[in-house]
Enzyme design. Sequence first.
Site: not given
Length: 301
Positions: A144-146, A242
């Site tokens: 997962l992204d930050r 996104r």
Amino acid sequence: MIPSLRMITETNVVKTWHVTKAFDGVSIRDFLSSVGEFSRQLLKKVRLNGKLFVNGLKREIWQPLSTGDELKVIFPAEERGAIVPHKGLLSIIYEDEDVLILDKPSGIPVVPPLDSTGTSIANHLLYEYDKRGYPCTVHIVTRLDRDTSGLMLIAKHAYSHMLLTKNLDQVKRRYQAVVHGSFMEREGLIDKPIGREEGSIIRRTVSSAGKPSKTMFQLDRCGTDYSFLKVRLLTGRTHQIRVHMSYLGYPLVGDTLYGGKEVEGTKGQALHCDQLHFRHPWTKKRMTFVSDPPKEWNIFA
């Protein structure tokens, strides 16, 4: 034929099979390659640094097996890279000898950024492994992204990681997202290739030169300022949800990298992995986990 896995000491992971008639006379190498789905690389590591036992007696990888034999593989301790163990909180919602499920908060990266010495999920996992005397490194299956929160699948050793990534199409995730604006479509498929944006090492963009990227979405509820979506990935490109949402003109709330705006009381992009489905690499049992989105999202209701 379902293998069993257990920790027999603090420094060894052990895998055991019982040989059936169908594999009578087959070498240990061919048995592990066929039944165990060992890669050549893993076979080599076991041959050079691991141990093989048949009915309690040490054996070599070329030796044959007989019906009823118990084959035991002792895996070598795994090599670790430059990531340093660091104490930190981990929200572990499930764990067995092969996999670990985390509920990741927003605001922490999965691995340390190249230009930073800050902490990460990987640092915290290594600290936990060291505390237990567990001889493995970190194996991330779903990243997962930050600033994305939610469920993550971790393989606890290299063999588990190999099997899970080999069948990655059987690992399914669903996300909840909050986007800016009043979303117009009830459901659909975004089929637009994604590539790296020219001049940037971070941003991605829809581009004919990019890799095939498919995102399914379903409108959960719609307001004047914000809309709630349920999203599934059919491919796994960096920043895929996104980028696709921004491309449609509905950037994620808080996603300033792709046109979203910050909202007081929340942090990061409003994206949360709320469902995780996969087939367990040993038992072959289908497993499902769920996670509620952050409580801060109540501000959008």
